[in-house]
Design a protein around this motif. Structure first.
Motif, short mmCIF file in Angstrom:
data_model
loop_
_atom_site.label_atom_id
_atom_site.label_comp_id
_atom_site.label_asym_id
_atom_site.label_seq_id
_atom_site.Cartn_x
_atom_site.Cartn_y
_atom_site.Cartn_z
N ARG A 50 4.69 -13.05 -21.04
CA ARG A 50 5.01 -13.65 -19.74
C ARG A 50 5.34 -12.60 -18.68
O ARG A 50 5.03 -12.77 -17.51
CB ARG A 50 6.19 -14.62 -19.87
CG ARG A 50 5.82 -15.93 -20.50
CD ARG A 50 6.98 -16.92 -20.48
NE ARG A 50 8.00 -16.55 -21.44
CZ ARG A 50 9.24 -16.16 -21.14
NH1 ARG A 50 9.63 -16.09 -19.89
NH2 ARG A 50 10.10 -15.85 -22.07
N LEU A 51 5.98 -11.51 -19.10
CA LEU A 51 6.40 -10.48 -18.15
C LEU A 51 5.34 -9.41 -17.89
O LEU A 51 5.51 -8.58 -16.99
CB LEU A 51 7.69 -9.81 -18.65
CG LEU A 51 8.90 -10.74 -18.73
CD1 LEU A 51 10.10 -9.99 -19.31
CD2 LEU A 51 9.24 -11.32 -17.38
N PRO A 53 2.58 -7.46 -16.28
CA PRO A 53 2.04 -7.52 -14.91
C PRO A 53 0.61 -8.04 -14.85
O PRO A 53 0.21 -8.65 -13.85
CB PRO A 53 2.11 -6.06 -14.44
CG PRO A 53 3.17 -5.44 -15.27
CD PRO A 53 3.12 -6.14 -16.60
N ASN A 55 -0.49 -10.53 -16.34
CA ASN A 55 -0.43 -11.99 -16.39
C ASN A 55 0.28 -12.58 -15.17
O ASN A 55 0.47 -13.78 -15.10
CB ASN A 55 0.31 -12.44 -17.65
CG ASN A 55 -0.43 -12.05 -18.90
OD1 ASN A 55 -1.65 -11.95 -18.90
ND2 ASN A 55 0.30 -11.82 -19.97
N ARG A 56 0.65 -11.74 -14.21
CA ARG A 56 1.39 -12.18 -13.04
C ARG A 56 0.44 -12.87 -12.05
O ARG A 56 -0.59 -12.33 -11.71
CB ARG A 56 2.05 -10.97 -12.38
CG ARG A 56 2.98 -11.33 -11.25
CD ARG A 56 3.66 -10.09 -10.70
NE ARG A 56 4.48 -9.47 -11.73
CZ ARG A 56 4.52 -8.17 -11.95
NH1 ARG A 56 3.81 -7.34 -11.24
NH2 ARG A 56 5.29 -7.68 -12.90
N ALA A 60 3.09 -13.38 -6.53
CA ALA A 60 4.34 -13.56 -7.27
C ALA A 60 5.37 -12.55 -6.79
O ALA A 60 5.04 -11.41 -6.46
CB ALA A 60 4.09 -13.38 -8.76
N VAL A 62 8.32 -9.91 -7.33
CA VAL A 62 8.53 -8.94 -8.39
C VAL A 62 9.96 -8.42 -8.30
O VAL A 62 10.45 -8.11 -7.22
CB VAL A 62 7.52 -7.77 -8.26
CG1 VAL A 62 7.76 -6.74 -9.33
CG2 VAL A 62 6.11 -8.29 -8.30
#
Length: 97
Positions: A50-51, A53, A55-56, A60, A62
């Protein structure tokens, strides 16, 4: 009453019960329910994914609180090109108002 109707009634009752809870408690409860049956390694792997980058989602926000910012160069010390960058701004104590 059919099984599907009975399930729908239970869901409505559960939703009404959840609506009365504090939103933070509700989120914690949902997280606990989701994490049941997962090992610590599985939870940690999901967290890393999830964290990551890559997959960001676009646009989004940061969190850079763990990074060090160089005010004189105007960039983070771990940024690409930091070592070669020139100082562009006066030191914090020497900036005029």
């Amino acid at each position: 009453m059919t099984d599907s109707q009975h399930g729908a009634v239970e869901q409505v009752e559960k939703t009404d019960e959840q609506a009365e809870q504090d939103p933070d408690q509700q989120t914690d409860q949902q997280t606990d329910e989701r994490a049941e049956g997962q090992t610590d390694e599985e939870v940690e792997q999901e967290r890393r994914e999830r964290l990551d980058p890559d997959n960001r989602p676009e646009q989004a926000e940061v969190d850079n609180t763990d990074r060090e910012f160089d005010e004189e160069k105007g960039m983070f010390t771990d940024s690409e090109g930091y070592e070669e960058a020139e100082e562009r701004f006066p030191p914090m104590g020497e900036q005029g108002a």
